[in-house]
Design a protein around this motif. Structure first.
Motif, PDB file in Angstrom:
ATOM      1  N   ALA A  15       2.686 -93.757  -0.166  1.00 28.56           N
ATOM      2  CA  ALA A  15       3.171 -92.431  -0.441  1.00 28.56           C
ATOM      3  C   ALA A  15       2.196 -91.357  -0.706  1.00 28.56           C
ATOM      4  CB  ALA A  15       4.128 -92.457  -1.491  1.00 28.56           C
ATOM      5  N   THR A  16       0.991 -91.666  -0.854  1.00 31.14           N
ATOM      6  CA  THR A  16      -0.121 -90.776  -1.305  1.00 31.14           C
ATOM      7  C   THR A  16      -0.509 -90.263   0.062  1.00 31.14           C
ATOM      8  OG1 THR A  16      -0.542 -91.604  -3.370  1.00 31.14           O
ATOM      9  CG2 THR A  16      -2.163 -90.255  -2.299  1.00 31.14           C
ATOM     10  N   VAL A  17      -0.992 -91.308   0.785  1.00 29.72           N
ATOM     11  CA  VAL A  17      -1.213 -90.901   2.220  1.00 29.72           C
ATOM     12  C   VAL A  17      -0.156 -89.892   2.932  1.00 29.72           C
ATOM     13  CG1 VAL A  17      -2.080 -92.143   4.590  1.00 29.72           C
ATOM     14  CG2 VAL A  17      -2.873 -92.923   2.381  1.00 29.72           C
ATOM     15  N   LEU A  18       0.829 -90.491   3.026  1.00 32.50           N
ATOM     16  CA  LEU A  18       2.078 -89.796   3.742  1.00 32.50           C
ATOM     17  C   LEU A  18       2.164 -88.253   3.321  1.00 32.50           C
ATOM     18  CD1 LEU A  18       4.533 -92.479   4.222  1.00 32.50           C
ATOM     19  CD2 LEU A  18       3.059 -91.813   6.029  1.00 32.50           C
ATOM     20  N   LEU A  19       2.025 -88.147   1.976  1.00 32.93           N
ATOM     21  CA  LEU A  19       2.305 -86.884   1.539  1.00 32.93           C
ATOM     22  C   LEU A  19       1.307 -85.925   1.766  1.00 32.93           C
ATOM     23  CD1 LEU A  19       3.734 -87.511  -2.115  1.00 32.93           C
ATOM     24  CD2 LEU A  19       4.865 -86.298  -0.215  1.00 32.93           C
ATOM     25  N   VAL A  20      -0.060 -86.481   1.646  1.00 29.73           N
ATOM     26  CA  VAL A  20      -1.554 -85.597   1.932  1.00 29.73           C
ATOM     27  C   VAL A  20      -1.386 -85.340   3.320  1.00 29.73           C
ATOM     28  CG1 VAL A  20      -3.846 -85.553   2.102  1.00 29.73           C
ATOM     29  CG2 VAL A  20      -2.684 -86.493  -0.096  1.00 29.73           C
ATOM     30  N   LEU A  21      -1.062 -86.253   4.332  1.00 28.28           N
ATOM     31  CA  LEU A  21      -0.856 -86.032   5.864  1.00 28.28           C
ATOM     32  C   LEU A  21       0.078 -85.014   5.927  1.00 28.28           C
ATOM     33  CD1 LEU A  21      -1.534 -89.467   7.362  1.00 28.28           C
ATOM     34  CD2 LEU A  21      -3.195 -87.364   7.300  1.00 28.28           C
ATOM     35  N   ALA A  22       1.224 -85.033   5.552  1.00 26.67           N
ATOM     36  CA  ALA A  22       2.371 -84.187   5.607  1.00 26.67           C
ATOM     37  C   ALA A  22       2.005 -82.635   4.935  1.00 26.67           C
ATOM     38  CB  ALA A  22       3.639 -84.610   4.970  1.00 26.67           C
ATOM     39  N   PHE A  23       1.355 -82.781   3.815  1.00 19.63           N
ATOM     40  CA  PHE A  23       0.926 -81.391   3.189  1.00 19.63           C
ATOM     41  C   PHE A  23      -0.081 -80.737   4.195  1.00 19.63           C
ATOM     42  CE2 PHE A  23       2.521 -82.600  -1.299  1.00 19.63           C
ATOM     43  CZ  PHE A  23       3.748 -82.504  -0.818  1.00 19.63           C
ATOM     44  N   LEU A  24      -1.016 -81.323   4.670  1.00 19.03           N
ATOM     45  CA  LEU A  24      -2.034 -80.928   5.564  1.00 19.03           C
ATOM     46  C   LEU A  24      -1.383 -80.197   6.944  1.00 19.03           C
ATOM     47  CD1 LEU A  24      -5.016 -83.063   4.641  1.00 19.03           C
ATOM     48  CD2 LEU A  24      -4.561 -80.735   3.954  1.00 19.03           C
ATOM     49  N   ALA A  25      -0.594 -81.247   7.353  1.00 21.98           N
ATOM     50  CA  ALA A  25       0.170 -80.486   8.711  1.00 21.98           C
ATOM     51  C   ALA A  25       1.147 -79.410   8.434  1.00 21.98           C
ATOM     52  CB  ALA A  25       1.049 -81.998   9.177  1.00 21.98           C
ATOM     53  N   LEU A  26       1.794 -79.453   7.480  1.00 24.78           N
ATOM     54  CA  LEU A  26       2.380 -78.052   7.227  1.00 24.78           C
ATOM     55  C   LEU A  26       1.576 -77.108   7.031  1.00 24.78           C
ATOM     56  CD1 LEU A  26       5.191 -79.687   4.884  1.00 24.78           C
ATOM     57  CD2 LEU A  26       5.573 -78.497   7.203  1.00 24.78           C
ATOM     58  N   GLY A  27       0.232 -77.183   6.296  1.00 25.50           N
ATOM     59  CA  GLY A  27      -0.617 -76.088   6.047  1.00 25.50           C
ATOM     60  C   GLY A  27      -1.376 -75.597   7.618  1.00 25.50           C
ATOM     61  N   TRP A  28      -1.518 -76.696   8.212  1.00 19.08           N
ATOM     62  CA  TRP A  28      -1.793 -76.178   9.853  1.00 19.08           C
ATOM     63  C   TRP A  28      -1.015 -75.494  10.477  1.00 19.08           C
ATOM     64  CZ3 TRP A  28      -6.696 -76.742  11.705  1.00 19.08           C
ATOM     65  CH2 TRP A  28      -6.920 -76.687  13.138  1.00 19.08           C
ATOM     66  N   TRP A  29       0.417 -76.014  10.409  1.00 16.23           N
ATOM     67  CA  TRP A  29       1.468 -75.179  11.127  1.00 16.23           C
ATOM     68  C   TRP A  29       1.857 -74.005  10.449  1.00 16.23           C
ATOM     69  CZ3 TRP A  29       6.563 -74.659   8.533  1.00 16.23           C
ATOM     70  CH2 TRP A  29       7.460 -73.744   9.490  1.00 16.23           C
ATOM     71  N   GLN A  30       1.422 -73.662   9.363  1.00 17.56           N
ATOM     72  CA  GLN A  30       1.548 -72.266   8.896  1.00 17.56           C
ATOM     73  C   GLN A  30       0.339 -71.411   9.289  1.00 17.56           C
ATOM     74  OE1 GLN A  30       3.916 -70.723   7.204  1.00 17.56           O
ATOM     75  NE2 GLN A  30       5.282 -72.173   6.841  1.00 17.56           N
ATOM     76  N   LEU A  31      -0.655 -71.960   9.466  1.00 14.37           N
ATOM     77  CA  LEU A  31      -1.816 -71.488   9.795  1.00 14.37           C
ATOM     78  C   LEU A  31      -1.491 -70.888  11.464  1.00 14.37           C
ATOM     79  CD1 LEU A  31      -4.896 -70.330   9.942  1.00 14.37           C
ATOM     80  CD2 LEU A  31      -5.570 -72.602  10.620  1.00 14.37           C
ATOM     81  N   SER A  32      -1.094 -71.937  12.230  1.00 13.19           N
ATOM     82  CA  SER A  32      -0.846 -71.265  13.447  1.00 13.19           C
ATOM     83  C   SER A  32       0.258 -70.177  13.529  1.00 13.19           C
ATOM     84  CB  SER A  32      -0.190 -72.494  14.320  1.00 13.19           C
ATOM     85  OG  SER A  32       0.952 -72.873  13.852  1.00 13.19           O
ATOM     86  N   ARG A  33       1.313 -70.136  12.639  1.00 13.67           N
ATOM     87  CA  ARG A  33       2.125 -69.257  12.636  1.00 13.67           C
ATOM     88  C   ARG A  33       1.681 -67.856  11.931  1.00 13.67           C
ATOM     89  NH1 ARG A  33       7.692 -70.319   9.738  1.00 13.67           N
ATOM     90  NH2 ARG A  33       7.652 -68.025  10.318  1.00 13.67           N
ATOM     91  N   ALA A  34       0.799 -67.936  11.100  1.00 13.97           N
ATOM     92  CA  ALA A  34      -0.097 -66.698  10.686  1.00 13.97           C
ATOM     93  C   ALA A  34      -0.786 -66.318  11.628  1.00 13.97           C
ATOM     94  CB  ALA A  34      -0.767 -67.287   9.267  1.00 13.97           C
ATOM     95  N   GLU A  35      -1.616 -66.914  12.459  1.00 10.36           N
ATOM     96  CA  GLU A  35      -2.571 -66.509  13.470  1.00 10.36           C
ATOM     97  C   GLU A  35      -1.862 -65.917  14.598  1.00 10.36           C
ATOM     98  OE1 GLU A  35      -4.974 -69.780  14.583  1.00 10.36           O
ATOM     99  OE2 GLU A  35      -6.454 -69.066  12.968  1.00 10.36           O
ATOM    100  N   SER A  36      -0.655 -66.374  14.690  1.00 13.31           N
ATOM    101  CA  SER A  36       0.333 -65.667  15.951  1.00 13.31           C
ATOM    102  C   SER A  36       1.140 -64.620  15.608  1.00 13.31           C
ATOM    103  CB  SER A  36       1.054 -66.743  16.665  1.00 13.31           C
ATOM    104  OG  SER A  36       2.015 -67.114  15.669  1.00 13.31           O
TER     105      SER A  36
END
Length: 117
Positions: A15-36
């Motif tokens: 669960a720790t690994v999955l949550l960390v990966l999901a949260f980092l992926a969501l951060g990356w997604w928000q970065l792509s939205r913010a840059e566009s």
């Protein structure tokens, strides 16, 4: 170290690994939205998701260290283990005759006939 490989702890690690990966992926997604051409909320969320991931890692490290030090709370008793005789058991309240009589006399007791108007 063997204590950290029980079925419960394997689920915690996963669960720790999955949550960390999901949260980092969501951060990356928000970065792509913010840059566009995103709004300030996208920039804020881009910073927020990695903080959530760091918090999950912090909690995981704290719990692992507590188990290794022996500070972890004791497991609930299993049916094979006897219960602590000094511990109070919580039971349902028992309605005694005195309580029944007091309830009948109170305003919240049984329905009363309507008063003559």
């Amino acid at each position: 170290m063997k204590r950290l490989w029980t079925p419960r702890w394997i689920a915690v690690h996963l669960a720790t690994v999955l949550l960390v990966l999901a949260f980092l992926a969501l951060g990356w997604w928000q970065l792509s939205r913010a840059e566009s051409g995103g709004n300030p909320s996208s920039w804020g969320y881009m910073l927020e998701w990695p903080v959530f991931a760091a918090f999950v890692i912090f909690l995981w490290v704290r719990e692992v260290r507590a188990v290794l030090r022996g500070d972890a709370p004791p497991a609930p008793p299993t049916p094979e283990q006897p219960r602590d005789p000094n511990r109070l058991a919580v039971r349902r309240p028992v309605r005694t005759e005195a309580v029944r009589r007091a309830t009948e006399r109170s305003a919240y007791g049984p329905a009363r006939p309507p008063a003559d108007d």
